[in-house]
Design a protein around this motif. Sequence first.
Motif, PDB file in Angstrom:
ATOM      1  N   VAL A 109       0.834  -1.204   0.000  1.00 37.47           N
ATOM      2  CA  VAL A 109       0.000   0.000   0.000  1.00 37.47           C
ATOM      3  C   VAL A 109       0.872   1.260   0.000  1.00 37.47           C
ATOM      4  O   VAL A 109       0.483   2.300  -0.537  1.00 37.47           O
ATOM      5  N   ASP A 110       2.063   1.199   0.592  1.00 32.79           N
ATOM      6  CA  ASP A 110       2.949   2.357   0.627  1.00 32.79           C
ATOM      7  C   ASP A 110       3.317   2.803  -0.786  1.00 32.79           C
ATOM      8  O   ASP A 110       3.449   1.984  -1.696  1.00 32.79           O
ATOM      9  N   VAL A 111       3.490   4.108  -0.943  1.00 35.91           N
ATOM     10  CA  VAL A 111       3.941   4.660  -2.222  1.00 35.91           C
ATOM     11  C   VAL A 111       5.458   4.776  -2.157  1.00 35.91           C
ATOM     12  O   VAL A 111       6.009   5.620  -1.443  1.00 35.91           O
ATOM     13  N   ARG A 112       6.139   3.896  -2.896  1.00 34.38           N
ATOM     14  CA  ARG A 112       7.604   3.851  -2.844  1.00 34.38           C
ATOM     15  C   ARG A 112       8.221   5.119  -3.441  1.00 34.38           C
ATOM     16  O   ARG A 112       7.553   5.879  -4.144  1.00 34.38           O
ATOM     17  N   GLY A 170      -7.381   9.829   8.569  1.00 32.65           N
ATOM     18  CA  GLY A 170      -6.208   8.994   8.428  1.00 32.65           C
ATOM     19  C   GLY A 170      -4.915   9.715   8.743  1.00 32.65           C
ATOM     20  O   GLY A 170      -4.896  10.831   9.279  1.00 32.65           O
ATOM     21  N   GLU A 171      -3.811   9.067   8.397  1.00 30.10           N
ATOM     22  CA  GLU A 171      -2.471   9.613   8.616  1.00 30.10           C
ATOM     23  C   GLU A 171      -1.503   8.923   7.672  1.00 30.10           C
ATOM     24  O   GLU A 171      -1.618   7.714   7.432  1.00 30.10           O
ATOM     25  N   MET A 172      -0.572   9.684   7.130  1.00 34.47           N
ATOM     26  CA  MET A 172       0.509   9.096   6.350  1.00 34.47           C
ATOM     27  C   MET A 172       1.775   9.899   6.607  1.00 34.47           C
ATOM     28  O   MET A 172       1.726  11.035   7.099  1.00 34.47           O
ATOM     29  N   THR A 173       2.922   9.301   6.303  1.00 32.15           N
ATOM     30  CA  THR A 173       4.211   9.932   6.567  1.00 32.15           C
ATOM     31  C   THR A 173       4.947  10.200   5.265  1.00 32.15           C
ATOM     32  O   THR A 173       5.154   9.292   4.459  1.00 32.15           O
ATOM     33  N   GLU A 192       2.605   3.860   8.160  1.00 36.35           N
ATOM     34  CA  GLU A 192       2.949   3.117   9.377  1.00 36.35           C
ATOM     35  C   GLU A 192       1.852   3.210  10.441  1.00 36.35           C
ATOM     36  O   GLU A 192       1.537   2.222  11.110  1.00 36.35           O
ATOM     37  N   HIS A 193       1.276   4.399  10.629  1.00 32.29           N
ATOM     38  CA  HIS A 193       0.257   4.566  11.667  1.00 32.29           C
ATOM     39  C   HIS A 193      -0.967   3.707  11.377  1.00 32.29           C
ATOM     40  O   HIS A 193      -1.467   2.997  12.266  1.00 32.29           O
ATOM     41  N   LEU A 194      -1.446   3.753  10.137  1.00 32.25           N
ATOM     42  CA  LEU A 194      -2.602   2.925   9.783  1.00 32.25           C
ATOM     43  C   LEU A 194      -2.253   1.439   9.863  1.00 32.25           C
ATOM     44  O   LEU A 194      -3.083   0.623  10.247  1.00 32.25           O
TER      45      LEU A 194
END
Length: 297
Positions: free
Chosen positions: A52-55, A71-74, A106-108
């Motif tokens: 799911v992460d965007v590399r 939500g949350e993303m880093t 990571e949080h999700l």
Amino acid sequence: MIDLVIDQRRKDLGGFEVGRVLPFAQRRMVGPFIFFDHMGPAEFQPGFGREVDVRPHPHIGLSTLSYLFEGEMTHRDSVGAVQPIRPGEVNWMTAGRGITHSERFEHLRAHGGRMNGIQTWIALPVEDEETDPGFAHYPPDQLPTYEGGGMWARLIAGEAFGAKSAVRTHSPMFYIHWRLDAGAQAQLPAEYPERAAYVAQGVVEVDGRQFHEGQMLVFAPGEPVLFTAVTPVIVMLLGGEPVGPRFIEWNFVSSSKDRLEQAKADWRAGRMKLPDADHDEFIPLPGDPPPPANPMS
């Protein structure tokens, strides 16, 4: 009043779907906005996979603006920024002559929950296309808000309604988050030549027609636009002064086709620095073979 209605096209990014709105065949840009994706809404269970992460991937000639409802993303990038983003905050990344970044969840992954937000690309003026790359994060208290008459509004970026956001932009523009109660009315003034509205949630009536989640309305210049909320709605208003035509290929935006080819060659040859925390993986240029496995990973 309404020049065009654009329906989002759902795309699977390898773990969750986004609704792609811009660019569109009949309308490539609205003001400086050249890309508009609605991320989700999606529900995640704890422990989902890293696919799911965007590399890490590169950009030139644009700024990215990330804004979340849930939500949350880093964010991690090649100028050293590592910054979580949460609802109501703004992550603004200026690619300029070249930047690479990734988006991690990571949080999700640890806690589960919903992801729902908008990511846009904003084309830089020609004189700023090769500016130094950079990153800025803005908390909600730096973004002007207004509430009254069944409406709540936040000015995410640019200038509108007599207010100015703290977000540093490169050309005249506006980007606004509206929440309207059912039955409430609000008006978009005619101060910019290019304007659009994206229905992120609910049903809204404009010019005697109803529009629903996932539709963008592009307006003719010169007249104010009255919105009536049929249900509780979230509407994103966007636009500004045009910056001129742009070429777009993969993650690169430029006024020059030759510059796009140079960016592709730089990425293919490994001449663009990866984020420090993401040195072991990246997204190859479309059409290129995948990178070899890292024996140390």
